[in-house]
Each structure stands twice: as structure tokens, then as C-alpha cells.
Design a protein around this motif. Structure first.
Motif, mmCIF file in Angstrom:
data_model
loop_
_atom_site.group_PDB
_atom_site.id
_atom_site.type_symbol
_atom_site.label_atom_id
_atom_site.label_comp_id
_atom_site.label_asym_id
_atom_site.label_seq_id
_atom_site.Cartn_x
_atom_site.Cartn_y
_atom_site.Cartn_z
ATOM 1 N N LYS A 135 0.820 -1.201 0.000
ATOM 2 C CA LYS A 135 0.000 0.000 0.000
ATOM 3 C C LYS A 135 0.865 1.267 0.000
ATOM 4 O O LYS A 135 1.929 1.300 0.598
ATOM 5 N N ILE A 136 0.363 2.320 -0.656
ATOM 6 C CA ILE A 136 1.054 3.599 -0.645
ATOM 7 C C ILE A 136 0.924 4.212 0.744
ATOM 8 O O ILE A 136 -0.154 4.290 1.321
ATOM 9 N N LYS A 137 2.061 4.655 1.265
ATOM 10 C CA LYS A 137 2.140 5.229 2.602
ATOM 11 C C LYS A 137 2.072 6.756 2.568
ATOM 12 O O LYS A 137 1.646 7.380 3.541
ATOM 13 N N GLY A 138 2.515 7.370 1.464
ATOM 14 C CA GLY A 138 2.512 8.827 1.381
ATOM 15 C C GLY A 138 2.882 9.321 0.002
ATOM 16 O O GLY A 138 3.363 8.553 -0.833
ATOM 17 N N ILE A 189 -4.112 9.048 2.718
ATOM 18 C CA ILE A 189 -2.651 9.063 2.833
ATOM 19 C C ILE A 189 -2.151 10.513 2.886
ATOM 20 O O ILE A 189 -2.730 11.403 2.271
ATOM 21 N N GLU A 199 5.501 6.998 -1.815
ATOM 22 C CA GLU A 199 6.240 6.125 -0.915
ATOM 23 C C GLU A 199 5.369 4.922 -0.594
ATOM 24 O O GLU A 199 4.225 5.069 -0.166
ATOM 25 N N TRP A 200 5.910 3.747 -0.816
ATOM 26 C CA TRP A 200 5.207 2.514 -0.530
ATOM 27 C C TRP A 200 5.336 2.178 0.935
ATOM 28 O O TRP A 200 6.232 2.668 1.628
ATOM 29 N N GLY A 201 4.480 1.319 1.418
ATOM 30 C CA GLY A 201 4.490 0.884 2.811
ATOM 31 C C GLY A 201 5.812 0.278 3.240
ATOM 32 O O GLY A 201 6.179 0.329 4.409
ATOM 33 N N ASP A 202 6.560 -0.290 2.293
ATOM 34 C CA ASP A 202 7.852 -0.897 2.624
ATOM 35 C C ASP A 202 8.992 0.115 2.599
ATOM 36 O O ASP A 202 10.151 -0.246 2.755
ATOM 37 N N GLY A 203 8.667 1.414 2.376
ATOM 38 C CA GLY A 203 9.682 2.466 2.385
ATOM 39 C C GLY A 203 10.245 2.839 1.031
ATOM 40 O O GLY A 203 10.966 3.834 0.913
#
Length: 108
Positions: free
Chosen positions: A3-6, A35, A72-76
Motif C-alpha cells: 500500500k502507498i504510505k505517502g 494518505i 512512498e510505498w508501505g515498505d519504504g
């Protein structure tokens, strides 16, 4: 699926490709997804952060084109997804519209 984090936007308030063409619609789309949007104005103290982001992930030249948008993806992982178009405002507007219709901004 990660998931997109930001979303990060490198911009300037004086730039019509940035405000309102890119910043407002991207902020609205991100808000619908829940987000955060991180804004880096190159004419403020955010310039250093903006330059670092563009150097590492974006379309870097010493006089780089704005706006530039990153997700930015959830994994950074950070991915560059848009650079304003020097050909004209209509081209940047089309690029933003295409980005907002892409998988990046579909509900996840």
C-alpha cells in the motif's frame, strides 16, 4: 500488494504547473485514499529536503523542473511518478490527470 504510505510533492508557490495544477488535485486524491501529502517548497527551508529527494529519486539537474511527485510505498520504497512538462501547462495538466487515473491513486 504493498500500500502507498505517502505522497511527496516538490514545488514552488509561484509556479502555475505546481499551484494549482498539481498540488491541489494530488492532495485531494491522496485525501480520498487517506494518505498524507508532504509538500516541499523549493523557496523555503524545505529546499534542502526537496533537492535531496529529487537528486536521489527524481529528474535531477541543478535547475530541475518542478513540480515533481513521488509516492512512498508501505515498505519504504520511493518512486518518482511525475515531472512537470516544460512544453506547457496543458501538458503538465494532462500528465497530472493521467497520474491520478493510474493504479497509484486507485483505492487499495
Amino acid at each position: 500488494m504493498v500500500k502507498i504510505k505517502g505522497v511527496y510533492i516538490v514545488y514552488a508557490n509561484w509556479c502555475p504547473h505546481c499551484v494549482p495544477t498539481t498540488v491541489q488535485p494530488v492532495k485531494e486524491a491522496a485525501e480520498k485514499l487517506g494518505i498524507p501529502v508532504h509538500l516541499y517548497d523549493i523557496d523555503t527551508d524545505d529546499e534542502v529536503k526537496a533537492d535531496e529527494l529529487v537528486k536521489k529519486y527524481g529528474d535531477w539537474t541543478p535547475d530541475y523542473t518542478i513540480p515533481q511527485v513521488f509516492v512512498e510505498w508501505g515498505d519504504g520504497e520511493i518512486k518518482h511518478v511525475l515531472t512537470g512538462r516544460r512544453e506547457g501547462l496543458v501538458f503538465t495538466r494532462k500528465a497530472v490527470d493521467d497520474l491520478l487515473k493510474s493504479d497509484y491513486f486507485k483505492p487499495q
